[in-house]
Design a protein around this motif. Sequence first.
Motif, PDB file in Angstrom:
ATOM      1  N   LEU A 356       0.830  -1.205   0.000  1.00 25.51           N
ATOM      2  CA  LEU A 356       0.000   0.000   0.000  1.00 25.51           C
ATOM      3  C   LEU A 356       0.867   1.258   0.000  1.00 25.51           C
ATOM      4  CD1 LEU A 356      -2.793   1.316   0.152  1.00 25.51           C
ATOM      5  CD2 LEU A 356      -2.659   1.139   2.642  1.00 25.51           C
ATOM      6  N   VAL A 357       1.881   1.289   0.886  1.00 30.78           N
ATOM      7  CA  VAL A 357       2.749   2.469   0.972  1.00 30.78           C
ATOM      8  C   VAL A 357       3.559   2.633  -0.307  1.00 30.78           C
ATOM      9  CG1 VAL A 357       4.651   3.534   2.246  1.00 30.78           C
ATOM     10  CG2 VAL A 357       2.879   2.273   3.481  1.00 30.78           C
ATOM     11  N   ILE A 358       4.111   1.512  -0.809  1.00 26.56           N
ATOM     12  CA  ILE A 358       4.920   1.573  -2.033  1.00 26.56           C
ATOM     13  C   ILE A 358       4.064   2.020  -3.210  1.00 26.56           C
ATOM     14  CG2 ILE A 358       6.302   0.213  -3.642  1.00 26.56           C
ATOM     15  CD1 ILE A 358       7.623   0.829  -0.930  1.00 26.56           C
ATOM     16  N   ASP A 359       2.836   1.526  -3.277  1.00 21.40           N
ATOM     17  CA  ASP A 359       1.935   1.906  -4.365  1.00 21.40           C
ATOM     18  C   ASP A 359       1.642   3.404  -4.317  1.00 21.40           C
ATOM     19  OD1 ASP A 359       0.100   1.060  -6.575  1.00 21.40           O
ATOM     20  OD2 ASP A 359      -1.409   1.866  -5.217  1.00 21.40           O
ATOM     21  N   ARG A 360       1.428   3.947  -3.129  1.00 21.44           N
ATOM     22  CA  ARG A 360       1.185   5.384  -3.001  1.00 21.44           C
ATOM     23  C   ARG A 360       2.410   6.193  -3.420  1.00 21.44           C
ATOM     24  NH1 ARG A 360      -1.683   5.527   3.008  1.00 21.44           N
ATOM     25  NH2 ARG A 360      -3.737   4.785   2.367  1.00 21.44           N
ATOM     26  N   LEU A 361       3.593   5.722  -3.029  1.00 20.76           N
ATOM     27  CA  LEU A 361       4.828   6.427  -3.358  1.00 20.76           C
ATOM     28  C   LEU A 361       5.070   6.440  -4.863  1.00 20.76           C
ATOM     29  CD1 LEU A 361       7.431   7.833  -2.517  1.00 20.76           C
ATOM     30  CD2 LEU A 361       8.439   5.591  -2.065  1.00 20.76           C
ATOM     31  N   LEU A 362       4.855   5.316  -5.522  1.00 19.13           N
ATOM     32  CA  LEU A 362       5.061   5.239  -6.970  1.00 19.13           C
ATOM     33  C   LEU A 362       4.006   6.042  -7.717  1.00 19.13           C
ATOM     34  CD1 LEU A 362       6.048   1.468  -7.398  1.00 19.13           C
ATOM     35  CD2 LEU A 362       7.545   3.456  -7.320  1.00 19.13           C
ATOM     36  N   ASN A 363       2.771   6.004  -7.235  1.00 17.50           N
ATOM     37  CA  ASN A 363       1.714   6.805  -7.864  1.00 17.50           C
ATOM     38  C   ASN A 363       2.028   8.290  -7.796  1.00 17.50           C
ATOM     39  OD1 ASN A 363      -0.035   4.842  -8.781  1.00 17.50           O
ATOM     40  ND2 ASN A 363      -1.249   4.785  -6.910  1.00 17.50           N
TER      41      ASN A 363
END
Length: 682
Positions: A356-363
């Motif tokens: 979830l955190v990685i997805d937010r960072l990449l987005n």
Amino acid sequence: MHPEIQNMREVALVYLDRSGGLQKFVHDCKRYNDSKQSYAVYRFIISINPSDIAELDATLGNYILHNPLQAAQIFQSVCFIAIKTLSLIEQLETEAQISILLKPTHLPPLPSYVLSLSAYPFNYTSQRFYMSEGIVIAMGTVTKYTQGARFLCAEETCPFSEGFRYIRVHCPGATESATVRTDFVCSLCSSPLQEDMKFRVLGDKQIVEMIDAKILNALKGYSNDKSHFRIQAFTVFLRDELANKMTIGNHYRIIGIPACVQNGLQATACIEVNSIQLCKPNGPSFLSDNFKYLLSLTSSSCWRFTAVLANIFASQVVPPGTYNTLKLAILLSLVQTCEKENADYLDLLIVTSDTLVIDRLLNYSLCLLPRGIRHPPSSEIFPSVSKDKHGTGSASIQACSAVLAKGGVCYIGDLSSYKKDKLELLQSVLESRTTTVFIPGKKYGEEADQQVTISVQTNFWSFVDVDSSSKKHIQKENFLIGQMDMSLIPANLVDVFGLLIYNEFPSYRLSSPLVHHILKKAINPEAMLYKVSQQFRTQDYEEFILFAKNLHVELSSEAENLIQGYYLASRRVRRDSVHGSTLSASALKILISLSKAHTKLSLRHTVLQEDALIAILLLESSLTLKHGTSALCVAPNSVFPFDLSDENSLQQRDIYLMQCHHELLKFIAAYGPGIHINANEE
């Protein structure tokens, strides 16, 4: 004859003479005359500069801009008189045989000349020139259309049963059935007209789908832009010399005449294109004062500026000081984006349990680029083929995510969610940076099968959920030191990704600042939690990335020697008796790409040994995750061994990196015999 028409003809002749158009016209006539063949239609292209012609005569200038079909008849008459007066084409008989295509070089920069399907009203009935911009999202194969045809009276005794009295020429927006029909009658004797098939003139036609560039904002995973807008694709017809002049995924500015094409009960708005211009990306932007000040503060070391950048980056999504290695890799990948052939690409594969955190960072990071595309799982990553929807039955190639991300980043999400065939195709594209679309001829009305090769000029980002990997696969027991379980993903696919990164915080022991950040953002999503978020805004980072990515950098001889020394030594160390060296041939390109990216991020033009060292440490950490540790034996967090809280911690990091540089030189000396590198005494 109306005096105004006669005056416009005279002005048209003067313009052709002054602009060089008359000389080109004479040359084109010579080509027709030398062929000694009689044509139904003689086609001429005339380039028009609206500004120049309006200065000569405002009436003709206005006529060309707002009544281009009637203006073409003015030039048709001038050209016919010129041909007859100068005996340029002996075979020409009637004025109707001359087809004139006016090509304006530009249009007045006024809102009334801009056509947008996302804005009302859409005036497609005016039959005048408009300018429009868009991205090519689909391209059909080149087919034939009737450019012109000759008709004869069926009554043999009628004077019009021979000669070139009845000539049909394609008009903008006209269908094939409108140009060539069977219900024409003779104006003299009312007998039906029949086409003389020997004189049918065929041309090339290509149907292209374009869409407003605003679509790129809609395809990003995250955006601060809360505005709502309507986006609709529009059809573009490319004919004759313009066929195959567009490339799928590119951004173009076109000038053409809008029309409405009827296909059964369905009406389609389209544009008949007269001229095409490629829209190049914006040039270097400017840096904010805060970035300039930060650069001056950290000028004592080649490593500090990028370290602080990574430390404070994406503070809207994660707290400063967390995920530093990953954030540095993201910034390096962002500045290594361009639309050039054979560019230095930098793909990222992240191993994480904090999806979830990685997805937010990449987005969030995607939105720093004009072309950052988050791939929707329901669609295709790479171009596909479908039947053209305009009733031609021909094939149409659809752009899909990777092509729309041209010169940017395509974020494809969780790699473990894709099936084997998709992963094999992804591996092939990462290796060659091209994808091939197969078009079966039998299915799409062609005599032979076709293969179309499309360039894929984008960086790919993806992640692998280690929790998912451990659930789906039985873990191996014979791991080497430092090696991760990547059995869920084919080993060859993992190798072709530029960097494999393992994030610092597993989900079962999230850092306290990250937990507080997530909770505060859940309560107030718009809150600015840190001072650096106000000092270095998202817009500042957008401008910084745009500036840095356009810097031209070159390798210094010292950096090149260090990279080659490490590469050759690693190939000797990382090998086994069965497969040989585990270091792929692409590793050298990745090292160079990383070094150049760090140089751009440092806002320099020359790659130094300090840049090469960061590249080597990042790649060695990646190789350790893939294949286990080597004799160089770098720590998992070698690029950020300390929390960067003050200037003292930056000083400690510099000392640590100097030690790493010394260890690297010893490694090269031991395992790369014959390689000599000059080392500065510290």
